[in-house]
Design an enzyme around this catalytic site. Structure first.
Site, short mmCIF file in Angstrom:
data_model
loop_
_atom_site.label_atom_id
_atom_site.label_comp_id
_atom_site.label_asym_id
_atom_site.label_seq_id
_atom_site.Cartn_x
_atom_site.Cartn_y
_atom_site.Cartn_z
N HIS A 195 1.03 -1.22 -0.03
CA HIS A 195 0.11 -0.12 -0.43
C HIS A 195 1.14 1.79 0.32
O HIS A 195 1.07 1.97 -0.74
CB HIS A 195 -1.07 0.41 1.27
CG HIS A 195 -2.61 -0.93 1.38
ND1 HIS A 195 -1.94 -1.77 1.99
CD2 HIS A 195 -3.41 -1.01 0.46
CE1 HIS A 195 -3.32 -3.20 1.48
NE2 HIS A 195 -4.05 -2.13 0.42
N ASP A 264 -4.75 -6.08 -7.54
CA ASP A 264 -4.94 -5.49 -6.22
C ASP A 264 -5.48 -4.18 -7.10
O ASP A 264 -4.51 -3.44 -7.66
CB ASP A 264 -4.22 -5.93 -4.95
CG ASP A 264 -4.48 -5.45 -4.04
OD1 ASP A 264 -4.69 -5.04 -3.95
OD2 ASP A 264 -3.48 -5.57 -3.26
#
Length: 493
Positions: A195, A264
Site C-alpha cells: 500500500h 490489487d
C-alpha cells in the site's frame, strides 16, 4: 463531481470491443444511495464490477437498496467487497457476522469450523446483494517483520493455509458467492506493505509459497488477486501485477488457472508512484490480468485508466485478442455470480465466537483478575483495510464491569506522563498490558517495558501475533478475538 468522458467519433472502437474493455474495470465510488452519473455511464458501457467500502455502508437495508439499484442498471454487474472477517470490518454497521480472522482459525485448525465462519460471511453478503468477496487471504505469514499479512493469514505453514483455503472457498461457493484468493503469488515473504511502496520477495523460486494457490485452484476458486510484489526469481523488474511471466506463464500455463485474475488496487503506491494508475492498468491487462481494481472514490482515476486501455487498443499497443479473452472470463464469472440468491438460509451466528474462544482457550493463561486496569496498546487503523474498532478495555468491561482501562492507539507525545497516569488509575489492583505486533512498533515495547518495570506483577498479553513474555494471545483484534481474550483474563470461562 461529474466527469466528462467523451470519445471522439473518429477514434471510436467497435461497440463490442469498447464493452469488452469496460468489463476489465472494477470501480470504487462515493455514496450510499445515489449512483454518480459518471458511474452510471461506465456501467452502461459495460463496467465489469464495483467494489464497496465503509464509505458506501450505513446499514443492511441501505446496502441492499444500493446493490439492487446498481444491478438494475446492468444485471451482470459484479458487486464486490473485501470480506475477510476479523479486523477488516467494512460491513460492521450492516450487521456483519463476527468471526475472528484467519490466523485464529488456523490456530484452532478445524477446517469445518473455518467453513462455518466462511458460510456466515457469505450468507450475509447474499442477503445484502453483494456477490463477490475479495477473500480469502492465501498468503503464508513467513516474515516476522511483515507489516501487512500477519493475522490475515491462516498461519505460517503452507499445508495448514491450504486446507483452510479449501474449506473457505467451498463454503463460499455453496452460498453462490464468488471468492477470490489473494495475493498471488504471495505477500507473506516481504518486509514492506505494498500500500505504501513496492515490496520485494527475494526468495528463490523453490521457496515461494505457491502451494496455497495450487490448493485454491484445485478447490475451484473463481478469482485470484495479484500482488504488487517483485519476485526476482520470477521477474527481476516488474511486480507480479504487471508481469507477463508471472500472470501468464506461471499462473495460466504452469498452474492452469482459467478463472478471473484481478489486480490489487492500482492506487496503491507500489503501482501508482512508480507507474501511475493509468499506465498500470494498461500493463496489467496486457500482462494477463482480466480485471483491474481502481478502488479510490474519485471516478476521474477510473476514467483515466479506462482511457489508457482504450488508447492502447486503438494504437495496437494492447492486443484486441487479450482484451476479448479477459472480457469473456469476466462474462462467465458474471453469469455464475452476478445475480444474488433469492432465498438465503440462516447461518451459524455463534461460529465466530466459538473459534475465537478455542484459539485463546488452548493456551491456558491467567484467570480471575477481576477489577483489573487493562492497558491496550495498538497501532492506528490501517486506512485501506479499516482495521480498528473495538478495544480490549471495552471487551473486558463487558465481562467484568469493575474493570477499568486505557486504550492507546499510536505513539504518545509524553510517554512518561502516560505511564504515571496509568499507574495511578491502576492503583493496587491487577494490571494487564496488551500489545499488538509490538515488534513493528517500538513505542509499544517501550511503554510495556516501562509499565512492567514499575509493576512486575503486570500481566502481558498479545492481540496480534504471539509475542515474547505474553502469557496469552488472541491472534487478532476482531470483536470476538477480544471478547474471548477478555473472558480468559477475568476467568469467565
Amino acid at each position: 463531481m461529474t466527469h466528462a468522458d467523451p470519445l471522439p467519433a473518429r477514434a471510436a472502437l467497435p461497440a463490442d470491443l469498447d464493452e469488452a474493455a469496460h468489463r476489465c474495470l472494477v470501480a470504487g465510488f462515493e455514496g450510499t444511495t445515489v449512483v454518480p452519473d459518471t458511474l452510471r455511464r461506465l456501467i452502461d458501457r459495460g463496467l465489469g464490477g464495483v467494489i464497496l467500502f465503509t464509505r458506501n455502508i450505513r446499514d443492511a437495508e441501505q446496502v441492499r437498496r444500493l446493490t439492487d439499484t446498481l444491478r438494475a442498471l446492468r444485471p451482470d454487474l459484479l458487486v464486490g467487497i473485501d470480506n475477510e472477517g476479523g479486523g477488516i470490518g467494512h460491513l460492521v454497521t450492516a450487521g456483519a457476522p463476527e468471526v475472528p480472522g484467519n490466523y485464529a482459525l488456523g490456530v484452532v485448525d478445524d477446517p469445518a469450523l473455518t467453513a462455518r465462519c466462511s458460510d456466515a460471511l457469505a450468507g450475509h453478503l447474499a442477503v445484502l446483494g453483494i456477490t463477490a468477496s475479495y477473500a480469502p487471504v492465501a498468503d503464508v505469514q513467513r516474515q516476522a517483520g511483515n507489516p501487512i499479512v500477519r493475522t490475515r493469514a491462516f498461519g505460517d505453514d503452507p499445508e495448514r493455509v491450504s486446507r483452510h483455503l479449501r474449506a473457505w472457498i467451498e463454503a463460499t461457493e455453496a452460498r453462490g458467492i464468488a471468492s477470490c484468493a489473494k495475493h498471488f503469488p504471495g505477500h507473506g515473504g516481504t518486509l514492506t506493505d505494498s500500500h505504501h511502496e513496492l515490496a520485494v520477495d527475494p526468495r528463490p523460486y523453490e521457496e515461494l509459497d505457491l502451494a496455497p494457490f495450487r490448493a485454491a485452484i484445485a478447490a475451484g476458486v473463481p478469482m485470484l488477486m495479484s500482488a504488487h510484489v517483485v519476485f526476482p526469481a520470477l521477474d527481476e523488474d516488474r511486480p507480479a501485477t504487471l508481469s507477463r511471466r508471472i500472470l501468464s506463464d506461471l499462473l495460466r500455463i504452469e498452474l492452469g488457472f482459467d478463472g478471473v485474475l484481478v489486480s490489487d488496487a492500482l492506487e496503491m503506491k507500489a503501482i501508482a508512484d512508480r507507474y501511475g494508475e493509468a499506465t498500470g492498468a494498461r500493463i496489467a491487462i496486457a500482462a494477463g490480468a482480466d480485471q483491474v481494481i481502481v478502488a479510490v472514490p474519485d471516478l476521474g482515476v477510473t476514467l483515466a485508466c479506462r482511457d489508457a486501455v482504450l488508447a492502447a487498443l486503438r494504437s495496437g499497443a494492447l492486443a484486441e485478442r487479450r482484451v476479448r479473452e479477459a472480457a469473456e472470463r469476466v462474462r462467465k464469472l458474471s453469469s455464475r455470480y452476478a445475480e444474488p440468491s433469492a432465498v438465503v438460509d440462516p447461518w451459524d451466528t455463534q461460529a465466530g465466537l466459538e473459534a475465537a474462544r478455542r484459539a485463546v482457550g488452548g493456551q491456558g493463561g491467567p484467570v480471575g483478575v477481576a477489577g483489573a486496569h487493562v492497558v491496550d496498546l495498538f497501532p492506528a487503523p490501517h486506512p485501506a483495510l479499516n482495521w480498528g474498532g473495538e478495544d480490549l478495555p471495552a471487551a473486558v468491561r463487558a465481562v467484568d464491569p469493575s474493570a477499568t482501562g486505557t486504550a492507546v492507539t499510536g505513539e504518545p507525545a509524553d510517554p512518561g506522563a502516560l505511564v504515571e497516569m496509568i499507574l495511578r488509575r491502576a492503583g493496587d489492583g491487577p494490571l494487564v498490558v496488551a500489545t499488538s505486533d509490538a515488534g513493528l512498533y517500538p513505542w509499544q515495547v517501550r511503554l510495556s517495558e516501562a509499565l512492567t518495570a514499575r509493576r512486575p506483577d503486570g500481566i502481558r498479553v498479545a492481540t496480534g501475533l504471539p509475542e515474547r513474555d505474553a502469557v496469552v494471545c488472541s491472534y487478532g483484534r476482531g470483536k470476538v478475538n477480544l471478547r474471548a481474550l477478555a473472558e480468559v483474563l477475568v476467568g469467565a470461562r
